[in-house]
Design an enzyme around this catalytic site. Structure first.
Site, mmCIF file in Angstrom:
data_model
loop_
_atom_site.group_PDB
_atom_site.id
_atom_site.type_symbol
_atom_site.label_atom_id
_atom_site.label_comp_id
_atom_site.label_asym_id
_atom_site.label_seq_id
_atom_site.Cartn_x
_atom_site.Cartn_y
_atom_site.Cartn_z
ATOM 1 C CG HIS A 165 -2.808 -0.782 -7.149
ATOM 2 N ND1 HIS A 165 -3.053 -0.159 -6.130
ATOM 3 C CD2 HIS A 165 -3.046 -2.187 -6.965
ATOM 4 C CE1 HIS A 165 -3.457 -1.064 -5.177
ATOM 5 N NE2 HIS A 165 -3.374 -2.369 -5.542
ATOM 6 C CD GLU A 225 -2.847 3.274 -5.194
ATOM 7 O OE1 GLU A 225 -3.722 2.406 -5.614
ATOM 8 O OE2 GLU A 225 -1.821 2.899 -5.221
ATOM 9 N NE ARG A 267 -4.169 -1.615 0.066
ATOM 10 C CZ ARG A 267 -4.336 -2.475 -0.944
ATOM 11 N NH1 ARG A 267 -3.307 -2.636 -1.598
ATOM 12 N NH2 ARG A 267 -5.404 -3.376 -0.914
#
Length: 336
Positions: A297, A265, A236
């Site tokens: 991601h 993000e 994360r």
């Protein structure tokens, strides 16, 4: 069951509809490209469930708004749940379910890809060769065999990475509040964070985002790292203090950086912004370093993983409709 699916991309729809079809199209899936927020919560009106992803916002105001329009289930298309106010959900009587594990190998293999690409400067060599430059200056790497890799978080993903890197001949050290005895028996050496920082040539982060892990890699941590360390984060974004990492890149403390996640993000990833000017100055600064490699991601994004995510998502919805409890709920013990 009527399900409002937020943050939908074309592949989400394809795989979720296929998973729903396996059960005879039992559920009415309504797809929205918008992410879930207080401004978009009204899209879930008439839905008993919402299906969300990593960058949807499920704080207390959103949870309370969902409750008011009759939503009884939040089903996450991810393993992490740091974007959900679990206490608010419990108070509202809303069940929260997640994907406990879909394909740890997918993220572990993506981590290896980042390590290999940064080490052997593949991203730089690719651009050079396309321009007719075949010089090797500046592309020197190192053998992974015998190098020490520090893995922070040895759950399913960290454990999968241990197996991969062990096969390459790496020495593996690890940190986890709950050490895995099978990994320790296989030769993984569990250390304190401070000792891991001092020992590792490469550090890979695979821990959840909690108050304890928020900005785990900050200025103080950087001071303890070996000079020129490679840092990889596929967990994360907020586990890493981005501003501190930029200072580490400028000083040379960090020799290379691989990111598949980023603190902010939510304003960037999972959309095409190629025709716009990036408004995030911190992210734009990261992109100026030749020894930084960022993917959006993407670590989870394999055929097997996305299919498993869709299947378990539908399983959670079906179980809740059938017996009032999702297949993989996040229980009250998680809230405490």
């Amino acid at each position: 069951m009527d399900v409002a699916v937020f943050s939908t991309r074309s592949y989400d729809r394809t795989f979720l509809e296929a998973a729903n079809a396996k059960g005879g199209n039992r559920h009415d899936l309504r797809f929205f490209e918008a992410s879930l927020s207080l401004q978009t919560v009204s899209l879930a009106r008439r839905s008993a469930a919402v299906c969300c992803f990593v960058n949807d916002h499920l704080d207390r105001p959103v949870i309370e708004a969902l409750c008011q329009i009759g939503v009884r289930l939040v089903v996450l298309r991810c393993a992490g749940f740091n974007n959900v106010d679990l206490k608010a959900a419990e108070a509202a009587g809303i069940c929260v379910a997640r994907i406990p594990a879909y394909s740890p190998e997918a993220i572990a293999e993506h981590t290896l890809a980042l390590i290999l690409c940064l080490n052997r400067k593949i991203h730089r060599a690719y651009v050079r060769v396309r321009e007719g430059n075949f010089a090797l200056d500046g592309l020197l790497g190192f053998n992974l065999a015998t190098r020490t890799v520090g893995i922070i978080g040895t759950g399913k993903i960290g454990g999968a990475l241990v197996k991969i890197l062990s096969g390459l001949g790496c020495r593996i050290v690890a940190h986890d509040p709950y050490p895995d005895s099978s990994l320790a028996s296989a030769g993984v050496e569990y250390l304190s964070l401070e000792d891991l920082f001092a020992a590792a040539d490469i550090i890979s982060l695979h821990c959840p985002l909690t108050p304890e892990t928020h900005h785990m890699i900050d200025r103080a941590a950087l001071a303890s790292l070996r000079d020129g360390v490679m840092l990889i984060n596929t967990s994360r974004g907020a586990v890493v203090d981005t501003r501190a990492v930029i200072e580490g890149l400028k000083s040379g403390k960090i020799g290379s950086l691989g990111l598949d996640v980023y603190e902010e993000e939510g304003d960037l990833f999972f959309r095409d912004l190629s025709g716009q000017t990036l408004q995030d100055d911190i992210f734009a600064r990261l992109l100026t370093f030749h020894n930084v490699l960022i993917t959006g991601h993407q670590g989870f994004f394999t055929q097997e993983a996305v299919e498993a995510i869709a299947d378990v998502t539908i399983e959670n919805v079906t179980a809740f409709e059938t017996c009032g409890r999702a297949a993989y709920p996040i229980g009250p013990e998680r809230i405490a």
